[in-house]
Design a protein around this motif. Sequence first.
Motif, PDB file in Angstrom:
ATOM      1  N   PHE A  36       0.873   0.648 -15.637  1.00 12.16           N
ATOM      2  CA  PHE A  36       2.008   0.695 -15.982  1.00 12.16           C
ATOM      3  C   PHE A  36       3.666   1.504 -16.354  1.00 12.16           C
ATOM      4  O   PHE A  36       3.475   1.584 -17.204  1.00 12.16           O
ATOM      5  N   ALA A  37       4.374   1.329 -15.410  1.00 10.41           N
ATOM      6  CA  ALA A  37       5.304   2.802 -15.403  1.00 10.41           C
ATOM      7  C   ALA A  37       6.693   2.198 -16.112  1.00 10.41           C
ATOM      8  O   ALA A  37       7.325   2.956 -16.384  1.00 10.41           O
ATOM      9  N   GLY A  38       7.129   0.995 -17.116  1.00 11.45           N
ATOM     10  CA  GLY A  38       7.987   0.300 -17.250  1.00 11.45           C
ATOM     11  C   GLY A  38       7.925  -0.948 -17.035  1.00 11.45           C
ATOM     12  O   GLY A  38       7.122  -1.380 -17.110  1.00 11.45           O
ATOM     13  N   SER A  39       9.283  -1.742 -18.078  1.00 13.86           N
ATOM     14  CA  SER A  39       8.730  -2.694 -17.804  1.00 13.86           C
ATOM     15  C   SER A  39       9.119  -3.414 -16.972  1.00 13.86           C
ATOM     16  O   SER A  39       9.958  -3.075 -15.766  1.00 13.86           O
ATOM     17  N   TYR A  40       8.485  -4.591 -16.743  1.00 13.99           N
ATOM     18  CA  TYR A  40       7.963  -5.391 -15.502  1.00 13.99           C
ATOM     19  C   TYR A  40       7.920  -4.361 -14.050  1.00 13.99           C
ATOM     20  O   TYR A  40       8.262  -5.054 -12.838  1.00 13.99           O
ATOM     21  N   PHE A  41       7.642  -3.599 -13.850  1.00 12.86           N
ATOM     22  CA  PHE A  41       7.343  -2.172 -13.046  1.00 12.86           C
ATOM     23  C   PHE A  41       5.621  -1.376 -13.012  1.00 12.86           C
ATOM     24  O   PHE A  41       5.339  -0.999 -14.134  1.00 12.86           O
ATOM     25  N   VAL A  42       4.677  -1.956 -12.383  1.00 13.63           N
ATOM     26  CA  VAL A  42       3.158  -1.435 -12.123  1.00 13.63           C
ATOM     27  C   VAL A  42       3.756  -0.421 -10.723  1.00 13.63           C
ATOM     28  O   VAL A  42       3.636  -0.946  -9.272  1.00 13.63           O
ATOM     29  N   SER A  43       3.122   1.073 -10.946  1.00 10.85           N
ATOM     30  CA  SER A  43       3.315   1.592 -10.043  1.00 10.85           C
ATOM     31  C   SER A  43       2.264   2.033  -8.654  1.00 10.85           C
ATOM     32  O   SER A  43       1.191   1.964  -9.746  1.00 10.85           O
ATOM     33  N   GLU A  44       2.791   2.325  -7.813  1.00 15.29           N
ATOM     34  CA  GLU A  44       1.187   2.019  -7.033  1.00 15.29           C
ATOM     35  C   GLU A  44       1.099   4.415  -6.335  1.00 15.29           C
ATOM     36  O   GLU A  44       2.076   3.752  -5.708  1.00 15.29           O
ATOM     37  N   ASP A  45       0.516   4.401  -6.899  1.00 19.36           N
ATOM     38  CA  ASP A  45       0.083   6.056  -6.043  1.00 19.36           C
ATOM     39  C   ASP A  45       1.215   7.076  -7.030  1.00 19.36           C
ATOM     40  O   ASP A  45       2.145   7.636  -5.794  1.00 19.36           O
ATOM     41  N   ASN A  46       2.096   6.910  -7.800  1.00 22.14           N
ATOM     42  CA  ASN A  46       3.428   7.240  -8.161  1.00 22.14           C
ATOM     43  C   ASN A  46       3.566   7.225  -9.308  1.00 22.14           C
ATOM     44  O   ASN A  46       4.296   6.673 -10.460  1.00 22.14           O
ATOM     45  N   MET A  47       2.626   8.278 -10.155  1.00 25.57           N
ATOM     46  CA  MET A  47       2.790   8.305 -11.607  1.00 25.57           C
ATOM     47  C   MET A  47       4.140   7.766 -12.650  1.00 25.57           C
ATOM     48  O   MET A  47       4.714   9.069 -11.569  1.00 25.57           O
ATOM     49  N   GLY A  48       4.098   7.116 -13.330  1.00 30.06           N
ATOM     50  CA  GLY A  48       6.181   7.629 -14.677  1.00 30.06           C
ATOM     51  C   GLY A  48       5.994   8.797 -14.619  1.00 30.06           C
ATOM     52  O   GLY A  48       7.326   9.023 -14.578  1.00 30.06           O
ATOM     53  N   PHE A  49       5.161   9.610 -14.628  1.00 30.09           N
ATOM     54  CA  PHE A  49       5.437  11.469 -15.190  1.00 30.09           C
ATOM     55  C   PHE A  49       4.227  12.134 -14.586  1.00 30.09           C
ATOM     56  O   PHE A  49       4.586  13.137 -14.801  1.00 30.09           O
ATOM     57  N   GLY A  50       4.629  12.197 -13.220  1.00 30.99           N
ATOM     58  CA  GLY A  50       3.397  12.499 -12.484  1.00 30.99           C
ATOM     59  C   GLY A  50       2.609  12.525 -12.240  1.00 30.99           C
ATOM     60  O   GLY A  50       1.855  12.003 -12.565  1.00 30.99           O
ATOM     61  N   ARG A  51       1.704  13.418 -11.346  1.00 27.47           N
ATOM     62  CA  ARG A  51       0.233  13.236 -10.561  1.00 27.47           C
ATOM     63  C   ARG A  51       0.057  13.739 -11.829  1.00 27.47           C
ATOM     64  O   ARG A  51      -0.208  14.864 -12.133  1.00 27.47           O
ATOM     65  N   PRO A  52      -1.266  13.308 -12.029  1.00 28.67           N
ATOM     66  CA  PRO A  52      -2.386  13.312 -13.393  1.00 28.67           C
ATOM     67  C   PRO A  52      -3.045  14.630 -13.083  1.00 28.67           C
ATOM     68  O   PRO A  52      -3.156  15.742 -12.337  1.00 28.67           O
ATOM     69  N   THR A  53      -2.564  15.266 -14.834  1.00 30.48           N
ATOM     70  CA  THR A  53      -3.556  16.448 -14.588  1.00 30.48           C
ATOM     71  C   THR A  53      -5.311  16.317 -15.644  1.00 30.48           C
ATOM     72  O   THR A  53      -5.542  17.240 -15.653  1.00 30.48           O
ATOM     73  N   LYS A  54      -5.159  15.389 -16.053  1.00 33.21           N
ATOM     74  CA  LYS A  54      -7.092  14.494 -15.943  1.00 33.21           C
ATOM     75  C   LYS A  54      -6.989  13.489 -16.019  1.00 33.21           C
ATOM     76  O   LYS A  54      -6.649  12.620 -15.653  1.00 33.21           O
ATOM     77  N   TYR A  55      -8.941  13.956 -15.619  1.00 34.77           N
ATOM     78  CA  TYR A  55      -9.125  12.348 -14.664  1.00 34.77           C
ATOM     79  C   TYR A  55     -10.751  12.146 -15.933  1.00 34.77           C
ATOM     80  O   TYR A  55     -11.388  12.722 -16.149  1.00 34.77           O
ATOM     81  N   TRP A  56     -10.905  10.604 -15.976  1.00 33.39           N
ATOM     82  CA  TRP A  56     -12.619  10.650 -16.548  1.00 33.39           C
ATOM     83  C   TRP A  56     -12.633   9.550 -15.236  1.00 33.39           C
ATOM     84  O   TRP A  56     -12.443   8.536 -15.569  1.00 33.39           O
TER      85      TRP A  56
END
Length: 145
Positions: free
Chosen positions: A51-71
Amino acid sequence: MNYQGDFLKRGRKSCRYPHCIVWTPIPILSWVLPFIGHMGICTSSGVIRDFAGSYFVSEDNMGFGRPTKYWRLDVDKVCGNGAATWDQAVHDASEEYKCRLHNLCLDNCHSHVAMALNLMRYDNSTSWNMVNLCVLSFIHGKHVR
């Protein structure tokens, strides 16, 4: 076969993290409060939804860049048909959040992930929320190398 090692190699090269919650820092805010960041959830094929912003769910393009951590979560803890239920819950949460206004404190990327986990009844729970996700991802998250 070293499944964990293969998973990490595959993830680093393609930025795919199946059945994972991913996290990336938010500039300045995460520098001051390191437990706060941007969160997404991955499908069974590793596609990131956030959920990258109002009314927007991105796919494979995170709002603040590539993941740095994963669980990495255990798909066997999903109520129902494992990966299919997981993917349907991620899809349904994403569709819901495409209709929502983003609110940094009350309804944000963590809430989107929590809704997906609640819909799939992950670990037999419907009590997932942004606070427990923040704490648990901070504790269980592993750094991407």
